[in-house]
Motif scaffolding. Structure first.
Motif, short mmCIF file in Angstrom:
data_model
loop_
_atom_site.label_atom_id
_atom_site.label_comp_id
_atom_site.label_asym_id
_atom_site.label_seq_id
_atom_site.Cartn_x
_atom_site.Cartn_y
_atom_site.Cartn_z
N SER A 118 0.05 3.67 4.47
CA SER A 118 1.13 3.37 3.54
C SER A 118 2.07 2.35 4.17
CB SER A 118 1.89 4.64 3.20
OG SER A 118 3.14 4.33 2.60
N THR A 119 2.44 1.35 3.40
CA THR A 119 3.41 0.36 3.87
C THR A 119 4.76 1.02 4.16
OG1 THR A 119 2.33 -1.37 2.59
CG2 THR A 119 4.59 -1.81 3.28
N ASP B 60 5.19 8.57 -1.55
CA ASP B 60 6.10 7.44 -1.39
C ASP B 60 6.97 7.23 -2.62
OD1 ASP B 60 5.10 6.93 1.12
OD2 ASP B 60 3.60 5.50 0.38
N ALA C 222 -2.81 5.35 2.74
CA ALA C 222 -2.57 4.87 1.38
C ALA C 222 -3.68 5.33 0.44
CB ALA C 222 -2.49 3.35 1.37
N ALA D 23 0.85 -1.19 0.00
CA ALA D 23 0.00 0.00 0.00
C ALA D 23 0.88 1.24 0.00
CB ALA D 23 -0.91 0.00 1.23
N GLN D 24 0.50 2.23 -0.77
CA GLN D 24 1.32 3.44 -0.85
C GLN D 24 0.45 4.66 -1.08
OE1 GLN D 24 2.53 3.10 -5.61
NE2 GLN D 24 4.12 3.17 -4.10
N ARG D 25 1.04 5.81 -0.78
CA ARG D 25 0.39 7.09 -1.06
C ARG D 25 1.10 7.73 -2.24
NH1 ARG D 25 -3.27 10.04 1.55
NH2 ARG D 25 -3.46 12.26 1.05
N THR E 23 -2.49 0.52 -3.97
CA THR E 23 -1.22 -0.21 -3.97
C THR E 23 -0.52 0.12 -5.28
OG1 THR E 23 -1.66 -2.30 -5.13
CG2 THR E 23 -2.52 -2.09 -2.87
#
Length: 251
Positions: A185-186, A130, A194, A124-126, A197
């Motif tokens: 976010s990971t 990121d 997030a 997961a990300q923003r 992904t």
């Protein structure tokens, strides 16, 4: 191959999950078959006219192979299903097809069905914040994990523009679902929610009914897309990762 029928309330379409193997490893494919060719827009392949759309699950034991040999693996699937590659548009995921969510929304004569798989605990990300973790090479990617995959079906005849706009509408709804669930976010969990992904994909399938030229949020078609996507993403994340709207801080 074993098959499991999926209830699909759409004239001219039927769905099933196929249980098969790749290199003796069990894999699963959601396959939707149409009685005649449909115009589709895939974020992997662009515009196509096909008789089938699909979403394919490969378990973690295959991920290294798939990432390094992506084109080979992508070409294998239609052959395994006995379908010419030009007649199918399909996605791939590490989210188990047993955790599929199917949500239907209706307004008068219009219908939208969203079929979603979703895994958010790996990458997961923003977007816009990121850093990327993967570099595309000649035959694959260095590293990819997770994925939210969406297949949108409708009985309306969407123009190419409406199909493209549906991707924006669906993406905003997906992000709204992640915000409601407070998916972090990971990579920067303390700072950022997030937005998706890094490997999310979507297929929009046009129907043959009343023509629709716009699918933004101010239209009923946009509303049906957004509501079906949001509900399906929430359900799929709960099934795959056990994350719910009522979860505690430990999740």
């Amino acid at each position: 191959m074993e098959k499991k029928q999926i209830s699909l309330n759409l004239e001219g379409g039927k769905a099933e999950i196929i249980f098969h193997t790749f290199q003796e490893v069990p894999v699963k494919t959601l396959l939707i078959a149409f009685s005649e060719k449909r115009r589709v827009l895939s974020t992997l392949e662009g515009f196509k006219e096909v008789e089938f759309v699909g979403n394919h699950y490969s378990p973690k034991s295959l991920w290294d192979y798939v990432h390094k040999n992506y084109q080979e693996y992508k070409s294998w699937l239609p052959r395994a299903l006995g379908i010419p590659k030009e007649d199918i548009a399909h996605l791939g995921t590490g989210a188990d097809m047993d955790n599929l969510a199917v949500v239907e929304k209706n307004y008068e004569e219009y219908k939208v069905i969203c079929l979603a798989t979703a895994g958010v605990e790996g990458n997961a990300q923003r977007l816009g914040e990121d850093s990327a973790q993967s570099v595309e090479r000649e035959n694959g990617f260095d590293k990819v994990e997770g994925t939210i995959n969406l297949i949108l079906l409708t009985n309306a005849g969407l123009t190419d523009g409406a199909m493209a706009r549906a991707i924006i509408t669906a993406t905003e709804a997906k992000t709204a679902a992640l915000q409601d669930l407070d998916i972090r976010s990971t990579y920067t969990p303390l700072e950022n929610q997030a937005t998706g992904t890094g490997t999310d994909n979507l297929i929009v399938v046009s129907g043959n009914g009343q023509k629709i030229s716009y699918a933004g949020g101010h239209t009923k078609m946009g509303e049906l897309i957004a509501k079906s996507v949001k509900e399906a993403v929430v359900e799929a994340i709960e099934k795959q990762n056990g994350i719910t709207l009522e979860r505690g801080v430990e999740k």
